[in-house]
Design an enzyme around this catalytic site. Sequence first.
Site, PDB file in Angstrom:
ATOM      1  N   GLU A  37       0.821  -1.206   0.000  1.00  0.00           N
ATOM      2  CA  GLU A  37       0.000   0.000   0.000  1.00  0.00           C
ATOM      3  C   GLU A  37       0.859   1.262   0.000  1.00  0.00           C
ATOM      4  O   GLU A  37       0.518   2.245  -0.666  1.00  0.00           O
ATOM      5  CB  GLU A  37      -0.952   0.000   1.203  1.00  0.00           C
ATOM      6  CG  GLU A  37      -2.063  -1.043   1.133  1.00  0.00           C
ATOM      7  CD  GLU A  37      -3.022  -0.814  -0.020  1.00  0.00           C
ATOM      8  OE1 GLU A  37      -3.032   0.295  -0.602  1.00  0.00           O
ATOM      9  OE2 GLU A  37      -3.766  -1.756  -0.348  1.00  0.00           O
ATOM     10  N   TYR A 120      -6.544   5.887   5.020  1.00  0.00           N
ATOM     11  CA  TYR A 120      -6.712   4.865   3.992  1.00  0.00           C
ATOM     12  C   TYR A 120      -5.816   3.654   4.249  1.00  0.00           C
ATOM     13  O   TYR A 120      -6.278   2.502   4.228  1.00  0.00           O
ATOM     14  CB  TYR A 120      -6.417   5.434   2.602  1.00  0.00           C
ATOM     15  CG  TYR A 120      -6.153   4.334   1.609  1.00  0.00           C
ATOM     16  CD1 TYR A 120      -7.210   3.574   1.110  1.00  0.00           C
ATOM     17  CD2 TYR A 120      -4.860   4.000   1.228  1.00  0.00           C
ATOM     18  CE1 TYR A 120      -6.979   2.521   0.244  1.00  0.00           C
ATOM     19  CE2 TYR A 120      -4.617   2.950   0.369  1.00  0.00           C
ATOM     20  CZ  TYR A 120      -5.681   2.206  -0.129  1.00  0.00           C
ATOM     21  OH  TYR A 120      -5.433   1.152  -0.963  1.00  0.00           O
ATOM     22  N   ASP A 138      -9.688   5.583  -0.888  1.00  0.00           N
ATOM     23  CA  ASP A 138      -8.658   6.236  -1.691  1.00  0.00           C
ATOM     24  C   ASP A 138      -9.316   6.921  -2.883  1.00  0.00           C
ATOM     25  O   ASP A 138     -10.550   7.001  -2.980  1.00  0.00           O
ATOM     26  CB  ASP A 138      -7.589   5.228  -2.146  1.00  0.00           C
ATOM     27  CG  ASP A 138      -8.106   4.247  -3.189  1.00  0.00           C
ATOM     28  OD1 ASP A 138      -9.334   4.176  -3.423  1.00  0.00           O
ATOM     29  OD2 ASP A 138      -7.268   3.543  -3.793  1.00  0.00           O
ATOM     30  N   CYS A 192     -13.967   1.623 -13.521  1.00  0.00           N
ATOM     31  CA  CYS A 192     -14.494   2.989 -13.328  1.00  0.00           C
ATOM     32  C   CYS A 192     -13.335   3.979 -13.420  1.00  0.00           C
ATOM     33  O   CYS A 192     -12.967   4.657 -12.462  1.00  0.00           O
ATOM     34  CB  CYS A 192     -15.200   3.083 -11.979  1.00  0.00           C
ATOM     35  SG  CYS A 192     -16.273   4.533 -11.797  1.00  0.00           S
TER      36      CYS A 192
END
Length: 349
Positions: A37, A120, A138, A192
């Site tokens: 991450e 996050y 995020d 998306c």
Amino acid sequence: MDPMERLSVPLLEWFWDNARKLPWRDDPTPYHVWLSEIMLQQTRVAAVLDYYQRFLEEAPDISALAALPEERLMKLWQGLGYYSRARNLQRAAKAVEADHGGAFPSDYAAVRALPGVGDYTAGAICSIAFGQAVPAVDGNVLRVYARICGDDGDIASPGMKKKVTKALEKAIPVNWPGTFNQALMELGATVCLPNGAPLCERCPAKSFCAALAQGRVGELPVKAPKKSRRVEERTVWVIFHENTVALRRRPDRGLLAGLWEFPNHEGRGASPPEEWGIGITPHACAARAKHVFTHVEWHMTILCGEAEGDALPEGWVWAGGTELKEKYAVPSAFEGALQLAGVRSNRGE
């Protein structure tokens, strides 16, 4: 039913059928999730894959990361950018060693308190590695939410982030929190998409997406325009001595703190500053390059020359091709200079 709650089941089914195979998903320990991450912040997945594997070879666990020499840490991170991420990783590893006995904490507040860990990242770690029903919001998740819900709030605003977090707290399935969070991120990263070009026909929310139904896919999400970047003209010098080039270390604070760079100065000058105290015979090679940071752009003129001796100012070094490759961490802002230096410094190495 709230659109995000309605999304839960079809999203999970879509993810199980379409999830990319990524190494940190194969073994989602807290350390692996955390490392991935942090690396993925502001960086594409494709760019992270090789770095992740190489990093784990030298720092396979928290203890190894805490003990890694800083020079080696920076070299492993070279090219990923945002080098403060690497320093915060090591600071956090040392904090885990000192405050948690070397075991990564599972409490959300304790995870959030680690250096370099925000809301996050803490949510991603706690949900994916520990199975806790906490959101991980995020940019991808904010975009998915704005389109599915038809929300025209500014996704860069704290208020919008709070709204999305509350919505996801209601929607996140308690039995699959980590999978749900990863699926939302995956949907934003692969379907998306930003810039008005989503693949709506592949989306599990296409039957109830407000933006699609209203023909507003290209309008959402809304994000306030960024402030224009400051532009700096700089002259970068590739100074040769035999089969080596001159490098200097940047200050410990500020932009690219503590990394190695090719000597440079503001403006476009045909000769180096007198305070360097280096005589240089210019070469014909020259190039132009640009590098974009968050708040500033460097427009660089790269010049080459031969040093008239081997004396260097304090804090400078002569580096050969092997040292450029294996020892000194030179940020990608100087890629053009590295390419010019490589033609010469690799000879005889």
